[in-house]
Design a protein around this motif. Structure first.
Motif, PDB file in Angstrom:
ATOM      1  N   ARG A  26       0.826  -1.217   0.000  1.00  0.00           N
ATOM      2  CA  ARG A  26       0.000   0.000   0.000  1.00  0.00           C
ATOM      3  C   ARG A  26       0.858   1.263   0.000  1.00  0.00           C
ATOM      4  NH1 ARG A  26      -2.136  -0.737   4.603  1.00  0.00           N
ATOM      5  NH2 ARG A  26      -0.707   0.647   5.710  1.00  0.00           N
ATOM      6  N   ASP A  27       1.829   1.330   0.901  1.00  0.00           N
ATOM      7  CA  ASP A  27       2.637   2.541   1.061  1.00  0.00           C
ATOM      8  C   ASP A  27       3.975   2.472   0.332  1.00  0.00           C
ATOM      9  OD1 ASP A  27       0.625   3.413   2.812  1.00  0.00           O
ATOM     10  OD2 ASP A  27       1.608   2.436   4.513  1.00  0.00           O
ATOM     11  N   GLY A  28       4.339   1.284  -0.106  1.00  0.00           N
ATOM     12  CA  GLY A  28       5.650   1.122  -0.731  1.00  0.00           C
ATOM     13  C   GLY A  28       6.756   0.842   0.255  1.00  0.00           C
ATOM     14  N   GLU A  29       6.464   0.877   1.539  1.00  0.00           N
ATOM     15  CA  GLU A  29       7.465   0.618   2.563  1.00  0.00           C
ATOM     16  C   GLU A  29       6.778   0.225   3.856  1.00  0.00           C
ATOM     17  OE1 GLU A  29       9.660   4.207   3.206  1.00  0.00           O
ATOM     18  OE2 GLU A  29       7.872   5.439   3.477  1.00  0.00           O
ATOM     19  N   ALA A  30       7.517  -0.450   4.706  1.00  0.00           N
ATOM     20  CA  ALA A  30       7.006  -0.851   6.010  1.00  0.00           C
ATOM     21  C   ALA A  30       8.104  -0.660   7.044  1.00  0.00           C
ATOM     22  CB  ALA A  30       6.544  -2.307   5.990  1.00  0.00           C
ATOM     23  N   PHE A  31       7.704  -0.193   8.225  1.00  0.00           N
ATOM     24  CA  PHE A  31       8.647   0.031   9.323  1.00  0.00           C
ATOM     25  C   PHE A  31       8.226  -0.832  10.506  1.00  0.00           C
ATOM     26  CE2 PHE A  31       8.947   3.917   6.848  1.00  0.00           C
ATOM     27  CZ  PHE A  31      10.312   4.159   6.815  1.00  0.00           C
ATOM     28  N   LEU A  32       9.193  -1.528  11.083  1.00  0.00           N
ATOM     29  CA  LEU A  32       8.986  -2.305  12.297  1.00  0.00           C
ATOM     30  C   LEU A  32      10.013  -1.851  13.323  1.00  0.00           C
ATOM     31  CD1 LEU A  32       8.511  -5.878  10.778  1.00  0.00           C
ATOM     32  CD2 LEU A  32       6.724  -4.373  11.650  1.00  0.00           C
ATOM     33  N   VAL A 106      15.280  -0.489  14.191  1.00  0.00           N
ATOM     34  CA  VAL A 106      14.217  -0.297  13.194  1.00  0.00           C
ATOM     35  C   VAL A 106      14.512  -1.189  11.987  1.00  0.00           C
ATOM     36  CG1 VAL A 106      13.035   1.330  11.672  1.00  0.00           C
ATOM     37  CG2 VAL A 106      13.824   2.079  13.941  1.00  0.00           C
ATOM     38  N   LEU A 107      13.485  -1.864  11.520  1.00  0.00           N
ATOM     39  CA  LEU A 107      13.562  -2.629  10.280  1.00  0.00           C
ATOM     40  C   LEU A 107      12.761  -1.885   9.213  1.00  0.00           C
ATOM     41  CD1 LEU A 107      12.965  -6.207  11.731  1.00  0.00           C
ATOM     42  CD2 LEU A 107      15.145  -5.234  10.986  1.00  0.00           C
ATOM     43  N   HIS A 108      13.412  -1.571   8.109  1.00  0.00           N
ATOM     44  CA  HIS A 108      12.794  -0.794   7.042  1.00  0.00           C
ATOM     45  C   HIS A 108      12.728  -1.664   5.793  1.00  0.00           C
ATOM     46  CE1 HIS A 108      12.915   2.998   4.258  1.00  0.00           C
ATOM     47  NE2 HIS A 108      11.711   2.449   4.313  1.00  0.00           N
ATOM     48  N   LEU A 109      11.510  -1.960   5.345  1.00  0.00           N
ATOM     49  CA  LEU A 109      11.308  -2.781   4.163  1.00  0.00           C
ATOM     50  C   LEU A 109      10.832  -1.900   3.016  1.00  0.00           C
ATOM     51  CD1 LEU A 109      10.815  -4.723   6.710  1.00  0.00           C
ATOM     52  CD2 LEU A 109       9.560  -6.168   5.117  1.00  0.00           C
ATOM     53  N   PHE A 110      11.530  -1.915   1.900  1.00  0.00           N
ATOM     54  CA  PHE A 110      11.041  -1.261   0.697  1.00  0.00           C
ATOM     55  C   PHE A 110      11.829  -1.775  -0.503  1.00  0.00           C
ATOM     56  CE2 PHE A 110      14.690   1.344   1.410  1.00  0.00           C
ATOM     57  CZ  PHE A 110      15.009   1.973   0.208  1.00  0.00           C
ATOM     58  N   ASP A 111      11.235  -1.647  -1.660  1.00  0.00           N
ATOM     59  CA  ASP A 111      11.827  -2.140  -2.895  1.00  0.00           C
ATOM     60  C   ASP A 111      12.446  -0.957  -3.643  1.00  0.00           C
ATOM     61  OD1 ASP A 111      12.575  -3.642  -5.043  1.00  0.00           O
ATOM     62  OD2 ASP A 111      10.574  -3.800  -5.927  1.00  0.00           O
ATOM     63  N   PRO A 112      13.758  -0.773  -3.590  1.00  0.00           N
ATOM     64  CA  PRO A 112      14.377   0.379  -4.266  1.00  0.00           C
ATOM     65  C   PRO A 112      14.286   0.233  -5.777  1.00  0.00           C
ATOM     66  CG  PRO A 112      16.061  -1.069  -3.372  1.00  0.00           C
ATOM     67  CD  PRO A 112      14.755  -1.607  -2.891  1.00  0.00           C
ATOM     68  N   LEU A 113      13.843   1.312  -6.428  1.00  0.00           N
ATOM     69  CA  LEU A 113      13.669   1.306  -7.880  1.00  0.00           C
ATOM     70  C   LEU A 113      14.793   2.025  -8.600  1.00  0.00           C
ATOM     71  CD1 LEU A 113       9.836   2.066  -8.009  1.00  0.00           C
ATOM     72  CD2 LEU A 113      10.974  -0.158  -8.041  1.00  0.00           C
ATOM     73  N   ILE A 257      11.327  -9.833   2.092  1.00  0.00           N
ATOM     74  CA  ILE A 257      10.870 -10.451   3.336  1.00  0.00           C
ATOM     75  C   ILE A 257      12.028 -11.119   4.073  1.00  0.00           C
ATOM     76  CG2 ILE A 257       9.294 -12.133   4.338  1.00  0.00           C
ATOM     77  CD1 ILE A 257       7.422 -11.653   2.007  1.00  0.00           C
ATOM     78  N   GLU A 258      12.815 -11.894   3.339  1.00  0.00           N
ATOM     79  CA  GLU A 258      13.938 -12.563   3.993  1.00  0.00           C
ATOM     80  C   GLU A 258      15.117 -11.620   4.196  1.00  0.00           C
ATOM     81  OE1 GLU A 258      17.121 -16.175   3.114  1.00  0.00           O
ATOM     82  OE2 GLU A 258      15.086 -16.315   2.286  1.00  0.00           O
ATOM     83  N   GLY A 259      15.494 -10.888   3.137  1.00  0.00           N
ATOM     84  CA  GLY A 259      16.709 -10.073   3.205  1.00  0.00           C
ATOM     85  C   GLY A 259      16.590  -8.860   4.102  1.00  0.00           C
ATOM     86  N   GLN A 260      15.425  -8.203   4.118  1.00  0.00           N
ATOM     87  CA  GLN A 260      15.278  -6.968   4.883  1.00  0.00           C
ATOM     88  C   GLN A 260      14.552  -7.156   6.213  1.00  0.00           C
ATOM     89  OE1 GLN A 260      13.538  -3.883   2.459  1.00  0.00           O
ATOM     90  NE2 GLN A 260      15.013  -4.144   0.810  1.00  0.00           N
ATOM     91  N   LEU A 261      13.893  -8.298   6.404  1.00  0.00           N
ATOM     92  CA  LEU A 261      13.144  -8.504   7.645  1.00  0.00           C
ATOM     93  C   LEU A 261      13.659  -9.696   8.436  1.00  0.00           C
ATOM     94  CD1 LEU A 261      10.825  -8.097   9.647  1.00  0.00           C
ATOM     95  CD2 LEU A 261       9.328  -9.316   8.041  1.00  0.00           C
ATOM     96  N   LEU A 262      13.563 -10.876   7.873  1.00  0.00           N
ATOM     97  CA  LEU A 262      13.795 -12.083   8.665  1.00  0.00           C
ATOM     98  C   LEU A 262      15.256 -12.258   9.063  1.00  0.00           C
ATOM     99  CD1 LEU A 262      11.419 -14.609   6.865  1.00  0.00           C
ATOM    100  CD2 LEU A 262      10.988 -13.201   8.888  1.00  0.00           C
ATOM    101  N   ARG A 263      16.175 -12.078   8.124  1.00  0.00           N
ATOM    102  CA  ARG A 263      17.592 -12.298   8.471  1.00  0.00           C
ATOM    103  C   ARG A 263      18.117 -11.259   9.463  1.00  0.00           C
ATOM    104  NH1 ARG A 263      20.274 -16.282   6.443  1.00  0.00           N
ATOM    105  NH2 ARG A 263      19.410 -17.443   4.673  1.00  0.00           N
TER     106      ARG A 263
END
Length: 353
Positions: A26-32, A106-113, A257-263
Motif C-alpha cells: 500500500r505505502d511502498g514501505e514498512a517500518f517495524l 528499526v527494520l525498514h522494508l522497501f523495494d528500491p527502484l 521479506i527474507e533479506g530486509q526482515l527475517l535475516r
C-alpha cells in the motif's frame, strides 16, 4: 532445539508480518520497531509509514544528513530514523518532536527502484489513475445499462394534433405513457420511432477487459489473478503466466521479506539469546545458529502428476537435489525426513504385530 527456536521466532514476527506486507504494497514501505522489554525480550511494533517523519531534511555536516526522516552518516549508511511519538491523524494525539531512534532498532522494508532512493513508492502508484478511470468507466457502463432498460418513443405529428393521443401537454409537447395491450391508429403522415440506448455495450465490455489487463501489468499480477476471469484462458497460457508471477514473487520473498526482515531480525534475536546464555554457543556453535535457512510457503500444483514425475526425473538426472524440491513445496527437509522415519517405524510395528 531447532524446532523450539523456530516456534519462538515465528511467535515473534508472525503477528506483524501481515501488517508489514500490506503496508509494503500500500505505502511502498514498512517500518517495524524493535523493543526490548524489561525482561530483555524482543518485541516488534509495526509503524505507519508517515510516523517516520518525511518532512525532516537536514545537513548535519561532515557528510552526515537527514533525508525524509532517515539519517545517514558520511559512509552513506543508515544510522537512525526520526520517528514521531504518534502517527499523524491519530485521535486525541498531541504532536511532538520526532525522536531519534538508532537504526539497529528499526527494520525498514522497501523495494528500491533507482540508486539513491531512501523511501518506498506505493506499488499501486503506476495504476492509481488507471484504477480511477476504470471505476468511472464501470459506473458509466452501469448507467448506460439502466438507461437501456428505459424505452422512449417519439411520435412525428405533421399537423400538430398530437396524432390522436391524450395526455399531459407541456408547451407544444405531449407526454404519453405506454400501456400494455394498447392499440393506436395514427393519422396519415404520423409515425412512431423508439430510442435504442443499448448500443455499444459489447465494445464497452471489451474496453473494460483491456483496462483490467493494463492494471494487472502495472501491479505485476496476471490478468486472471487480478480479476478471477478464466474464461479466455487455457492450460498453457495460464501456466506460463503463473510461472512468470511465481518468479517475481520468489524474488520479492528473497530480497524483501527474507533479506530486509527475517535475516536481520534473526541475527538480533539469536545474538541476544546467545548473550543471555539461553542457548549454548560455545566454540563454533554460534555460526551454526547464524546460518539459518528460511523456507517460503510452497506453491500449489497446477498439474500434480506431471510435476511430481518431472521432479523425480530431475532428481534422478542430478539436475535438482531432493532438498531443493522439498523446499519448493514449502517444507523443511529435516521435518519431512523425521515424518518419513516415523511412518516407517509405524509400518514396522504394524508388520511385527
Amino acid at each position: 532445539m531447532a524446532r523450539a527456536l523456530n516456534d519462538d521466532f515465528e511467535a515473534l514476527f508472525l503477528p506483524v508480518l501481515t501488517l508489514a506486507i500490506r503496508a509494503l504494497v500500500r505505502d511502498g514501505e514498512a517500518f517495524l520497531r524493535i523493543h526490548v522489554t524489561a525482561g530483555r525480550e524482543i518485541r516488534l511494533k509495526a509503524l505507519p509509514a508517515e510516523q517516520v517523519d518525511p518532512t525532516i531534511h537536514r545537513d548535519l555536516g561532515d557528510g552526515g544528513r537527514i533525508v525524509a526522516g532517515i539519517e545517514f552518516d558520511a559512509e552513506d549508511e543508515v544510522v537512525a530514523y526520526h520517528i514521531l511519538p504518534e502517527a499523524p491523524g491519530t485521535p486525541f494525539v498531541t504532536y511532538g518532536e520526532a525522536v531519534r531512534v538508532p537504526a539497529h532498532d528499526v527494520l525498514h522494508l522497501f523495494d528500491p527502484l533507482f540508486p539513491g532512493q531512501v523511501r518506498g513508492l506505493s506499488w499501486m502508484a503506476p495504476v492509481l489513475l488507471k484504477l480511477r478511470d476504470r471505476d468511472e468507466a464501470s459506473d458509466a457502463l452501469l448507467m448506460q445499462l439502466k438507461t437501456a432498460s428505459l424505452i422512449t418513443g417519439y411520435v412525428r405529428d405533421p399537423d400538430g394534433t398530437f396524432a390522436g393521443f391524450e395526455g399531459q401537454a407541456s408547451s407544444r409537447a405531449l407526454n404519453v405513457a405506454l400501456e400494455p395491450g394498447a392499440m393506436r391508429i395514427l393519422p396519415p403522415g404520423a409515425d412512431v420511432t423508439f430510442s435504442n440506448p443499448g448500443q455499444g455495450l459489447s465494445q464497452a465490455v471489451d474496453f473494460l477487459r483491456a483496462q483490467d489487463r493494463e492494471i494487472a501489468a502495472g501491479t505485476g499480477l496476471t490478468f486472471e489473478a487480478l480479476t478471477g476471469d478464466l474464461t479466455q484462458t487455457n492450460y498453457s497460457s495460464a501456466r506460463v503466466g503463473l510461472l512468470e508471477f511465481r518468479r517475481r514473487a520468489e524474488m520479492l520473498q528473497k530480497t524483501l521479506i527474507e533479506g530486509q526482515l527475517l535475516r536481520p531480525l534473526w541475527l538480533r534475536w539469536i545474538t541476544r539469546r546467545s548473550l543471555a546464555d539461553e542457548i549454548d554457543t560455545g566454540g563454533d556453535a554460534l555460526s551454526d545458529f547464524l546460518s539459518v535457512r528460511f523456507v517460503a510457503p510452497g506453491w500449489q500444483w497446477v498439474d500434480p502428476r506431471n510435476e511430481v514425475e518431472a521432479d523425480v526425473a530431475a532428481i534422478e538426472a542430478g539436475l535438482k537435489s531432493r532438498e531443493e524440491v522439498v523446499a519448493g513445496r514449502g517444507r523443511d527437509i529435516d521435518e519431512l525426513n523425521e515424518e518419513i522415519a516415523r511412518d516407517a517405524g509405524r509400518d514396522q510395528k504394524d508388520a511385527a504385530a
